[in-house]
Design a protein around this motif. Structure first.
Motif, PDB file in Angstrom:
ATOM      1  N   GLU A  93      76.538  18.583  -9.924  1.00  0.00           N
ATOM      2  CA  GLU A  93      77.269  19.846  -9.814  1.00  0.00           C
ATOM      3  C   GLU A  93      76.380  21.029 -10.160  1.00  0.00           C
ATOM      4  OE1 GLU A  93      80.526  19.191 -12.418  1.00  0.00           O
ATOM      5  OE2 GLU A  93      81.794  18.237 -10.885  1.00  0.00           O
ATOM      6  N   GLU A  94      75.543  20.864 -11.189  1.00  0.00           N
ATOM      7  CA  GLU A  94      74.635  21.930 -11.589  1.00  0.00           C
ATOM      8  C   GLU A  94      73.577  22.193 -10.513  1.00  0.00           C
ATOM      9  OE1 GLU A  94      74.784  23.983 -14.142  1.00  0.00           O
ATOM     10  OE2 GLU A  94      76.680  23.032 -14.698  1.00  0.00           O
ATOM     11  N   ARG A  97      75.172  24.046  -7.655  1.00  0.00           N
ATOM     12  CA  ARG A  97      75.358  25.455  -8.018  1.00  0.00           C
ATOM     13  C   ARG A  97      74.030  26.201  -7.983  1.00  0.00           C
ATOM     14  NH1 ARG A  97      77.649  24.523 -12.351  1.00  0.00           N
ATOM     15  NH2 ARG A  97      79.784  24.563 -11.569  1.00  0.00           N
ATOM     16  N   GLU A 191      80.583  25.683  -1.390  1.00  0.00           N
ATOM     17  CA  GLU A 191      81.347  25.143  -2.509  1.00  0.00           C
ATOM     18  C   GLU A 191      82.202  23.957  -2.077  1.00  0.00           C
ATOM     19  OE1 GLU A 191      83.535  28.478  -3.921  1.00  0.00           O
ATOM     20  OE2 GLU A 191      81.842  29.367  -5.009  1.00  0.00           O
ATOM     21  N   SER A 194      79.944  20.892  -1.136  1.00  0.00           N
ATOM     22  CA  SER A 194      79.323  20.244  -2.299  1.00  0.00           C
ATOM     23  C   SER A 194      80.351  19.448  -3.099  1.00  0.00           C
ATOM     24  CB  SER A 194      78.652  21.296  -3.189  1.00  0.00           C
ATOM     25  OG  SER A 194      79.605  22.224  -3.689  1.00  0.00           O
ATOM     26  N   VAL A 195      81.542  20.001  -3.249  1.00  0.00           N
ATOM     27  CA  VAL A 195      82.599  19.280  -3.974  1.00  0.00           C
ATOM     28  C   VAL A 195      82.974  18.000  -3.234  1.00  0.00           C
ATOM     29  CG1 VAL A 195      85.027  19.354  -4.675  1.00  0.00           C
ATOM     30  CG2 VAL A 195      83.543  21.311  -5.128  1.00  0.00           C
ATOM     31  N   ILE A 198      80.111  15.463  -3.648  1.00  0.00           N
ATOM     32  CA  ILE A 198      80.077  14.912  -5.010  1.00  0.00           C
ATOM     33  C   ILE A 198      81.215  13.921  -5.213  1.00  0.00           C
ATOM     34  CG2 ILE A 198      80.422  15.503  -7.443  1.00  0.00           C
ATOM     35  CD1 ILE A 198      78.873  18.107  -6.870  1.00  0.00           C
TER      36      ILE A 198
END
Length: 203
Positions: A93-94, A97, A191, A194-195, A198
């Protein structure tokens, strides 16, 4: 050129603003047309299919074909998974971002200039209106109202600068808001993608 000269020195500033605004609009249009395009949903599913088969090379090759911001984030997430089998979701997640934030300068390049054009040119036109009317009233005070041509120069200057400022400002405001909407869409895609990716690796 005659109407520019008749508008006074402020018209040259308005013309300069129009050139700057046009350059930014062309640059952003080319960027979004060439970089930030593609069917994100199809690409994401294709990438997931490659990963499920264990074909990470194919997934990388698919993402390498495109240079948009969303694919850069997905490529970084995929890279983290292949480099470190003990990856953590928080770490991913980092990284997502971090990559997303690194794309913002490229997305927002030139927007501050377009914003200045959109907000400044009406004020320049208004300033031209005020100075033109001052000139007109000064002519009345000096020569009276017997000759209408005495007022013509000041009033003409006032109207030309107003029209010039609005002519530049209106398209600039439209494009400024349009590109901001495109930027928001790209950020949302980064966003969301990526979510989803993940969560896919979380399974």
């Amino acid at each position: 050129m005659e109407w520019i000269q008749n508008g006074g020195i402020l018209m040259y500033f308005i013309v300069a603003m129009s050139v700057i605004g046009l350059a930014v609009v062309i640059d952003k249009s080319i960027y979004f047309a060439s970089k930030e395009k593609g069917n994100f949903d199809d690409i994401k599913w294709n990438v997931k299919e490659y990963i499920e088969k264990g074909d990470y090379t194919g997934a990388f090759a698919l993402l390498e074909k495109h240079d948009c911001s969303t694919y850069k984030v997905l490529k970084e997430l995929l890279l983290q998974c292949t480099k470190n089998k003990d990856y953590s979701i928080v770490h991913m997640e980092e990284k997502a971002r971090e990559v997303g934030l690194s794309q913002l300068p490229r997305l927002e390049r030139g927007m501050w200039l377009l914003g200045i054009v959109a907000h400044t040119t009406p004020l320049l036109g208004l300033l031209g209106t005020v100075t033109g009317m001052i000139q007109a009233f000064h002519a009345i005070a000096s020569y009276g109202t017997g000759d209408p041509s005495v007022l013509a120069e000041g009033i003409s200057k006032a109207l030309i600068t107003t029209a010039g400022g609005l002519t530049v400002a209106i398209p600039a405001v439209i494009f400024y808001n349009y590109f901001n909407k495109r930027i928001d869409t790209v950020v949302n895609n980064m966003e969301k993608s990526s979510v989803e990716m993940i969560n896919f690796f979380r399974k």
